[in-house]
Design a protein around this motif. Structure first.
Motif, short mmCIF file in Angstrom:
data_model
loop_
_atom_site.label_atom_id
_atom_site.label_comp_id
_atom_site.label_asym_id
_atom_site.label_seq_id
_atom_site.Cartn_x
_atom_site.Cartn_y
_atom_site.Cartn_z
N LYS A 51 0.83 -1.21 0.00
CA LYS A 51 0.00 0.00 0.00
C LYS A 51 0.87 1.26 0.00
O LYS A 51 0.57 2.22 -0.70
N ILE A 52 1.93 1.24 0.78
CA ILE A 52 2.84 2.39 0.83
C ILE A 52 3.49 2.60 -0.53
O ILE A 52 3.55 3.73 -1.05
N GLN A 53 3.96 1.51 -1.14
CA GLN A 53 4.61 1.61 -2.44
C GLN A 53 3.65 2.17 -3.49
O GLN A 53 4.02 3.05 -4.27
N GLY A 60 4.00 10.26 -7.08
CA GLY A 60 5.22 10.62 -7.81
C GLY A 60 6.45 10.68 -6.93
O GLY A 60 7.42 11.35 -7.25
N LEU A 61 6.41 9.96 -5.81
CA LEU A 61 7.51 10.04 -4.86
C LEU A 61 8.37 8.78 -4.82
O LEU A 61 9.34 8.72 -4.08
N LEU A 62 8.02 7.80 -5.60
CA LEU A 62 8.78 6.55 -5.63
C LEU A 62 9.74 6.62 -6.80
O LEU A 62 9.34 6.70 -7.95
N LYS A 63 11.00 6.60 -6.50
CA LYS A 63 12.03 6.79 -7.53
C LYS A 63 12.70 5.47 -7.87
O LYS A 63 13.90 5.31 -7.70
N GLY A 64 11.92 4.49 -8.29
CA GLY A 64 12.48 3.21 -8.70
C GLY A 64 12.94 2.33 -7.58
O GLY A 64 13.67 1.38 -7.80
N HIS A 65 12.53 2.63 -6.35
CA HIS A 65 12.90 1.79 -5.22
C HIS A 65 11.80 0.80 -4.94
O HIS A 65 10.63 1.11 -5.03
N ASP A 66 12.20 -0.39 -4.57
CA ASP A 66 11.25 -1.42 -4.20
C ASP A 66 11.31 -1.58 -2.68
O ASP A 66 12.40 -1.78 -2.13
N LEU A 67 10.18 -1.49 -2.03
CA LEU A 67 10.17 -1.63 -0.57
C LEU A 67 10.26 -3.08 -0.17
O LEU A 67 9.76 -3.95 -0.77
#
Length: 67
Positions: A51-53, A60-67
């Motif tokens: 849900k966070i991801q 627009g705050l996820l810069k290609g990172h996987d949680l």
């Protein structure tokens, strides 16, 4: 309004997001879940991470990172 709700509103405002955005809704869900539990199960933690991801991605705050 609780202290947690005030912090969430402050954070959302600082990020320039709209009130009741998906990101804010996830934050509120996390706070509510955390207040009612001592610890998350692995299944709950994985659900919250997804849900966070999704919310970060939509904001627009996820810069290609996987949680």
């Amino acid at each position: 309004m609780t202290a947690a709700a005030q912090i969430i509103e402050m954070l959302i405002g600082m990020m320039g997001l709209n009130k009741n955005s998906p990101f804010q809704q996830v934050l509120e869900e996390l706070v509510n879940a955390a207040q009612s539990k001592d610890i998350f199960t692995d299944h709950e933690r994985i659900q919250m991470q997804a849900k966070i991801q999704t919310a970060l991605s939509e904001a627009g705050l996820l810069k290609g990172h996987d949680l």
